[in-house]
Structure formats: C-alpha cells, structure tokens
Write a protein that holds these residues in place. Structure first.
Motif, mmCIF file in Angstrom:
data_model
loop_
_atom_site.group_PDB
_atom_site.id
_atom_site.type_symbol
_atom_site.label_atom_id
_atom_site.label_comp_id
_atom_site.label_asym_id
_atom_site.label_seq_id
_atom_site.Cartn_x
_atom_site.Cartn_y
_atom_site.Cartn_z
ATOM 1 N N ALA A 170 0.833 -1.210 0.000
ATOM 2 C CA ALA A 170 0.000 0.000 0.000
ATOM 3 C C ALA A 170 0.864 1.254 0.000
ATOM 4 O O ALA A 170 0.542 2.245 -0.657
ATOM 5 N N ALA A 171 1.974 1.198 0.733
ATOM 6 C CA ALA A 171 2.850 2.363 0.842
ATOM 7 C C ALA A 171 3.512 2.716 -0.474
ATOM 8 O O ALA A 171 3.725 3.892 -0.787
ATOM 9 N N LEU A 172 3.851 1.696 -1.269
ATOM 10 C CA LEU A 172 4.589 1.912 -2.510
ATOM 11 C C LEU A 172 3.729 1.770 -3.763
ATOM 12 O O LEU A 172 4.255 1.779 -4.877
ATOM 13 N N TYR A 173 2.411 1.613 -3.580
ATOM 14 C CA TYR A 173 1.485 1.470 -4.706
ATOM 15 C C TYR A 173 1.861 0.249 -5.563
ATOM 16 O O TYR A 173 1.887 0.307 -6.796
ATOM 17 N N LEU A 174 2.168 -0.856 -4.878
ATOM 18 C CA LEU A 174 2.532 -2.101 -5.539
ATOM 19 C C LEU A 174 1.599 -3.214 -5.065
ATOM 20 O O LEU A 174 0.830 -3.044 -4.127
ATOM 21 N N SER A 175 1.687 -4.380 -5.708
ATOM 22 C CA SER A 175 0.956 -5.546 -5.220
ATOM 23 C C SER A 175 1.772 -6.238 -4.137
ATOM 24 O O SER A 175 3.004 -6.119 -4.089
ATOM 25 N N ALA A 176 1.100 -7.004 -3.287
ATOM 26 C CA ALA A 176 1.794 -7.730 -2.228
ATOM 27 C C ALA A 176 2.761 -8.753 -2.811
ATOM 28 O O ALA A 176 3.854 -8.966 -2.270
ATOM 29 N N ASP A 177 2.400 -9.381 -3.935
ATOM 30 C CA ASP A 177 3.294 -10.352 -4.569
ATOM 31 C C ASP A 177 4.557 -9.673 -5.089
ATOM 32 O O ASP A 177 5.654 -10.242 -5.012
ATOM 33 N N THR A 178 4.399 -8.468 -5.630
ATOM 34 C CA THR A 178 5.567 -7.725 -6.116
ATOM 35 C C THR A 178 6.497 -7.382 -4.964
ATOM 36 O O THR A 178 7.724 -7.515 -5.072
ATOM 37 N N VAL A 179 5.920 -6.953 -3.855
ATOM 38 C CA VAL A 179 6.728 -6.644 -2.667
ATOM 39 C C VAL A 179 7.458 -7.892 -2.188
ATOM 40 O O VAL A 179 8.657 -7.838 -1.854
ATOM 41 N N LYS A 180 6.767 -9.020 -2.162
ATOM 42 C CA LYS A 180 7.386 -10.273 -1.743
ATOM 43 C C LYS A 180 8.579 -10.602 -2.632
ATOM 44 O O LYS A 180 9.630 -11.055 -2.149
ATOM 45 N N GLY A 181 8.428 -10.357 -3.931
ATOM 46 C CA GLY A 181 9.525 -10.603 -4.860
ATOM 47 C C GLY A 181 10.711 -9.708 -4.602
ATOM 48 O O GLY A 181 11.874 -10.161 -4.594
ATOM 49 N N TYR A 182 10.447 -8.407 -4.375
ATOM 50 C CA TYR A 182 11.532 -7.476 -4.077
ATOM 51 C C TYR A 182 12.260 -7.868 -2.793
ATOM 52 O O TYR A 182 13.490 -7.801 -2.708
ATOM 53 N N MET A 183 11.508 -8.266 -1.780
ATOM 54 C CA MET A 183 12.116 -8.658 -0.518
ATOM 55 C C MET A 183 12.999 -9.891 -0.700
ATOM 56 O O MET A 183 14.121 -9.958 -0.176
ATOM 57 N N SER A 184 12.505 -10.864 -1.439
ATOM 58 C CA SER A 184 13.276 -12.078 -1.689
ATOM 59 C C SER A 184 14.584 -11.760 -2.412
ATOM 60 O O SER A 184 15.653 -12.277 -2.061
ATOM 61 N N GLN A 185 14.497 -10.871 -3.416
ATOM 62 C CA GLN A 185 15.695 -10.492 -4.168
ATOM 63 C C GLN A 185 16.698 -9.751 -3.294
ATOM 64 O O GLN A 185 17.915 -9.981 -3.373
ATOM 65 N N ALA A 186 16.188 -8.861 -2.430
ATOM 66 C CA ALA A 186 17.072 -8.110 -1.544
ATOM 67 C C ALA A 186 17.778 -9.033 -0.559
ATOM 68 O O ALA A 186 18.992 -8.911 -0.331
#
Length: 225
Positions: A170-186
């Motif tokens: 919600a904070a970054l105007y993204l989907s939860a799945d997209t956030v999960k992907g970014y976190m995994s990559q980081a």
C-alpha cells in the motif's frame, strides 16, 4: 522568487545518500538551478526556495502529513514530488495534499532540471517517461553499492520499520506479490535469511543512515512528519 533565470531548489528526504544523489544531479545545471541545502519538514528554512523537491524514497505513499507541511511553508514557493514510479494513485494523493508537480527519477538529468524550472514558473506538471527505465546513475540510495535496486532498498527500509508486506504494498502502490519478490531479491543479494536479519542489517549499516533517525519503529509516521 525566481531570479536571474535560476531556480532555487532544495531536496527533501531524510536519507543522506538519497539527498546527496539528487543534489549531484541538480548541481550539473548551474545555469538553471541554484541547489540549496537539504532540509527536513518542520525545521526552519534559512533561505526561501522556489521549489522543494520532495523525494519519496522510504516514505509511506506520499507521506501526506509531511507533504502538506511543505506546501504550507511560507518560505517554499512550490513543491514537486520526485519518485521512481509516478503511479496514478501517487499523483492523485499528491495533488490532494497540494503538490504542484511530479517528476520521474527515470528522466535524464536535463529533463529533471527543466521540469523543476517549469514547476517553479507555475506549471502543474507531470514529467514522466512512456516506458520504465532505470534512474540515472548519479542518483543514490541505501544498498546501491551492494547491488540493490531502489525498489528493493525501499522495501527493505519499510520492512525494517515494521511494516508487513501488505502495508509495504500500500505504501509503494505495488501488489503484495511484487513486494514479496523485491524482498526475496534483496535478501538474496545481501545473503540474509529473513526479515529479522534484514532489519538488523538496515539498523547497523551506515549506508542506511538518516539525517535524523526515527524516534521509534513504525508508528505510521516518518522522520519527516
């Protein structure tokens, strides 16, 4: 307030690397811009500026309270939102908070400078690109030297402040799945196993140093509010 065809601009964000990167870009155009010191919302402004360039890195949405405070500051002529992705909802929220313009980080430096000048002159401008591109190389963010993209770094920052994946989305105007992907990559790039280790990394790393630290972990507010 625009004088001698040069616009006085200040960068607003509380991460030192982020501010330094934006200043490096704007300083390449001394014929158009005079770069003032960065400042935090609520702190005294010694010299009035034509445009406050509000970098959204690490903020929840457009951090409405902080943005409204900038808009209402008498020493600031106009406020422009500077973001890696000008999502329609971000623009709508920013306009509701009083922002005068929006500038994409994917633009070349000269176009960022031109957009800043146009906003200072009174235009209500959305300066974006027709396709997704990486931010220009002068821009910086925590973890860039470790291979993190700006989005991966933002997700890491917000996770370290205690936000869930859904809250980060919600904070970054993204989907939860997209956030999960970014976190995994980081996590993979930093060789960390989980969010607890990620939070420890963020709080220990000098790269994530703020101009002013948070008073406490996530309380729905930021150091700018």
């Amino acid at each position: 307030m625009v004088d001698e065809h040069r616009v006085r601009v200040a960068v607003v964000n509380d991460y030192e690397l982020v501010v330094a990167g934006v200043v490096a870009v704007l300083s390449r155009f001394p014929d158009r811009l005079v770069v003032a010191d960065a400042f935090l919302v609520g702190e005294p402004i010694e010299t009035p500026v034509d445009v406050a360039l509000y970098d959204t890195f690490g903020r929840e949405g457009v951090a409405e309270t902080a943005l409204r405070s900038l808009v209402q500051t008498p020493e600031i002529g106009r406020v422009a939102v500077f973001s890696v992705d000008l999502h329609p909802d971000l623009i709508a929220d920013g306009r509701a908070a009083g922002a005068h313009g929006f500038i994409s980080k994917a633009l070349p430096g000269g176009e960022i400078a031109d957009a800043t000048v146009r906003i200072a002159a009174g235009e209500s401008l959305v300066a974006s690109t027709p396709s997704r591109r990486q931010p220009i190389t002068e821009l910086a963010w925590p973890g860039k030297d470790e291979g993190l993209t700006e989005r991966e770094s933002e997700v890491l920052v917000l996770a370290a402040e205690g936000l869930s994946n859904r809250e980060i989305a919600a904070a970054l105007y993204l989907s939860a799945d997209t956030v999960k992907g970014y976190m995994s990559q980081a996590l993979q790039k930093l060789e960390l196993r989980n969010r607890v280790q990620a939070a420890g990394y963020v709080h220990r790393s000098g790269a994530f140093r703020r101009v002013r630290p948070l008073v406490a972990p996530h309380e729905g507010a930021s150091a700018l509010e």
